[in-house]
Scaffold this active site. Structure first.
Site, PDB file in Angstrom:
ATOM      1  N   ASN A  20       7.565  43.298  11.576  1.00  0.00           N
ATOM      2  CA  ASN A  20       6.460  42.448  11.133  1.00  0.00           C
ATOM      3  C   ASN A  20       5.984  42.752   9.714  1.00  0.00           C
ATOM      4  O   ASN A  20       5.414  41.885   9.055  1.00  0.00           O
ATOM      5  CB  ASN A  20       5.286  42.613  12.107  1.00  0.00           C
ATOM      6  CG  ASN A  20       4.014  41.990  11.580  1.00  0.00           C
ATOM      7  OD1 ASN A  20       3.881  40.769  11.499  1.00  0.00           O
ATOM      8  ND2 ASN A  20       3.052  42.821  11.193  1.00  0.00           N
ATOM      9  N   ASP A  57       2.903  51.884  10.171  1.00  0.00           N
ATOM     10  CA  ASP A  57       2.299  51.266   8.990  1.00  0.00           C
ATOM     11  C   ASP A  57       2.103  52.330   7.921  1.00  0.00           C
ATOM     12  O   ASP A  57       2.124  53.536   8.210  1.00  0.00           O
ATOM     13  CB  ASP A  57       0.954  50.627   9.350  1.00  0.00           C
ATOM     14  CG  ASP A  57       0.619  49.423   8.487  1.00  0.00           C
ATOM     15  OD1 ASP A  57       0.635  49.561   7.238  1.00  0.00           O
ATOM     16  OD2 ASP A  57       0.332  48.356   9.041  1.00  0.00           O
ATOM     17  N   ASP A  62       7.246  53.873   5.886  1.00  0.00           N
ATOM     18  CA  ASP A  62       7.661  53.040   4.762  1.00  0.00           C
ATOM     19  C   ASP A  62       8.934  52.336   5.199  1.00  0.00           C
ATOM     20  O   ASP A  62       9.994  52.968   5.328  1.00  0.00           O
ATOM     21  CB  ASP A  62       7.912  53.912   3.536  1.00  0.00           C
ATOM     22  CG  ASP A  62       8.473  53.137   2.351  1.00  0.00           C
ATOM     23  OD1 ASP A  62       8.695  51.920   2.469  1.00  0.00           O
ATOM     24  OD2 ASP A  62       8.714  53.764   1.299  1.00  0.00           O
ATOM     25  N   VAL A  63       8.855  51.035   5.447  1.00  0.00           N
ATOM     26  CA  VAL A  63       9.997  50.320   6.027  1.00  0.00           C
ATOM     27  C   VAL A  63      11.185  50.243   5.089  1.00  0.00           C
ATOM     28  O   VAL A  63      12.292  49.879   5.504  1.00  0.00           O
ATOM     29  CB  VAL A  63       9.606  48.905   6.497  1.00  0.00           C
ATOM     30  CG1 VAL A  63       8.559  48.961   7.591  1.00  0.00           C
ATOM     31  CG2 VAL A  63       9.148  48.033   5.324  1.00  0.00           C
ATOM     32  N   LYS A  66      12.479  35.540   3.510  1.00  0.00           N
ATOM     33  CA  LYS A  66      12.278  34.981   4.845  1.00  0.00           C
ATOM     34  C   LYS A  66      13.458  34.116   5.297  1.00  0.00           C
ATOM     35  O   LYS A  66      13.768  34.073   6.500  1.00  0.00           O
ATOM     36  CB  LYS A  66      10.968  34.194   4.889  1.00  0.00           C
ATOM     37  CG  LYS A  66       9.724  35.070   4.699  1.00  0.00           C
ATOM     38  CD  LYS A  66       9.632  36.186   5.724  1.00  0.00           C
ATOM     39  CE  LYS A  66       8.335  36.968   5.638  1.00  0.00           C
ATOM     40  NZ  LYS A  66       8.231  38.039   6.655  1.00  0.00           N
ATOM     41  N   ARG A 124      -3.003  46.034  11.166  1.00  0.00           N
ATOM     42  CA  ARG A 124      -3.918  44.895  11.127  1.00  0.00           C
ATOM     43  C   ARG A 124      -3.132  43.600  11.310  1.00  0.00           C
ATOM     44  O   ARG A 124      -1.915  43.601  11.412  1.00  0.00           O
ATOM     45  CB  ARG A 124      -4.684  44.877   9.798  1.00  0.00           C
ATOM     46  CG  ARG A 124      -3.822  44.768   8.564  1.00  0.00           C
ATOM     47  CD  ARG A 124      -4.660  44.940   7.307  1.00  0.00           C
ATOM     48  NE  ARG A 124      -3.863  44.705   6.097  1.00  0.00           N
ATOM     49  CZ  ARG A 124      -4.341  44.821   4.865  1.00  0.00           C
ATOM     50  NH1 ARG A 124      -5.595  45.194   4.682  1.00  0.00           N
ATOM     51  NH2 ARG A 124      -3.568  44.577   3.816  1.00  0.00           N
ATOM     52  N   VAL A 180      -1.608  31.762   9.251  1.00  0.00           N
ATOM     53  CA  VAL A 180      -2.300  32.563  10.255  1.00  0.00           C
ATOM     54  C   VAL A 180      -3.537  33.175   9.613  1.00  0.00           C
ATOM     55  O   VAL A 180      -3.482  33.682   8.495  1.00  0.00           O
ATOM     56  CB  VAL A 180      -1.384  33.696  10.791  1.00  0.00           C
ATOM     57  CG1 VAL A 180      -2.118  34.531  11.833  1.00  0.00           C
ATOM     58  CG2 VAL A 180      -0.108  33.114  11.364  1.00  0.00           C
ATOM     59  N   TYR A 211       9.366  35.807  -1.630  1.00  0.00           N
ATOM     60  CA  TYR A 211       8.970  35.647  -0.238  1.00  0.00           C
ATOM     61  C   TYR A 211       9.884  34.661   0.476  1.00  0.00           C
ATOM     62  O   TYR A 211      10.397  34.941   1.567  1.00  0.00           O
ATOM     63  CB  TYR A 211       7.516  35.186  -0.183  1.00  0.00           C
ATOM     64  CG  TYR A 211       6.936  35.079   1.206  1.00  0.00           C
ATOM     65  CD1 TYR A 211       6.425  36.199   1.855  1.00  0.00           C
ATOM     66  CD2 TYR A 211       6.885  33.862   1.877  1.00  0.00           C
ATOM     67  CE1 TYR A 211       5.887  36.110   3.125  1.00  0.00           C
ATOM     68  CE2 TYR A 211       6.346  33.754   3.141  1.00  0.00           C
ATOM     69  CZ  TYR A 211       5.841  34.882   3.767  1.00  0.00           C
ATOM     70  OH  TYR A 211       5.314  34.778   5.032  1.00  0.00           O
TER      71      TYR A 211
END
Length: 249
Positions: free
Chosen positions: A93, A43, A66-67, A162, A22, A191, A158
């Site tokens: 992403n 995903d 699972d990243v 980043k 998504r 976004v 976060y």
């Protein structure tokens, strides 16, 4: 959702997109397939990811990923190579955010954000570089944030992750460049997505920026497409900001 005519800007390339069930990830998957790529939709959201693949047809493959797991990354790359050929594109992403003041932020919640947003990017780059070296070419796009350029309160993990992605991108660009592999970071502002749908704070951020609106996920996907294509062939180790001018203030 925007409909595109196939233009072939990334024709024949195999691209893994994480968090592709998504939001920005799904928008990237759609745009890349429209431009000729074969896309691995990766995903943990199985049903939503499979729906995206059903929409995209034979040019897409869903992989539950699972990243934060190195073995899961290795399996995803193996599947991509077996079905589509060498991986020559990666869009890191997948991301999460946790909101709490620092004094109330638990170690486990902090580590979860770091594991997904930062360690996941490291594992993704590590997993694909062998395939890209064998292909003699590749482009990696790491989705960071304006939170990787400036800071915001109450989202320490976060912001930390980043900023880390921004630095990791530059370090990887230096290592991978001699092998024909480029690495760049994208820094979106607010976004319109599931992550921001219920956030009054996110909606309020756009009130005083030059372009007084949220971005559409397709607008970020267009920038990702540019970075995966040969149109950005001399760009590596750089930040590409898409924030409606928020960080100009």
């Amino acid at each position: 959702m925007t409909t595109y005519e196939t233009g072939g800007r990334v024709a024949g390339r195999t691209v893994i997109v994480t968090g592709a069930a998504r939001g920005i990830g799904a928008a990237c998957a759609r745009r890349l397939v429209a431009e000729g790529a074969r896309v691995v939709v990766a995903d943990l959201l199985v049903e939503e990811g499979k729906q995206v693949v059903a929409e995209l047809g034979d040019a897409a493959l869903f992989v539950e990923l699972d990243v934060t797991s190195e073995s899961a990354w290795q399996d995803a790359v193996r599947q991509a190579e077996e079905i589509f050929g060498p991986v020559t594109g990666l869009v890191n992403n997948a991301g999460v955010v946790h909101v709490d003041p620092i004094e109330e932020l638990s170690e486990s919640d902090y580590r979860k954000v770091i594991d997904v947003n930062q360690v996941g990017v490291f594992l993704g780059m590590k997993a694909v570089i062998g395939s890209m070296k064998r292909a003699g070419t590749g482009s990696i796009v790491n989705i960071s944030s304006i939170g990787g350029i400036i800071a915001f309160p109450r989202i320490l993990g976060y912001v930390a992750s980043k900023w880390a992605v921004r630095g990791m991108t530059k370090a990887a660009a230096q290592e991978f460049g001699p092998h024909g592999v480029r690495v760049n970071s994208v820094h979106p502002g607010v976004v319109s997505s599931e992550m921001t749908a219920d956030s009054d704070r996110s909606h309020g951020m756009v009130d005083h920026q030059p372009l007084g609106r949220e971005a559409d996920a397709d607008e970020i996907a267009a920038l990702v497409l540019f970075l995966l294509s040969d149109e950005s062939s001399f760009s590596t180790g750089s930040e590409f900001v898409a924030d409606g001018g928020y960080t100009t203030a």
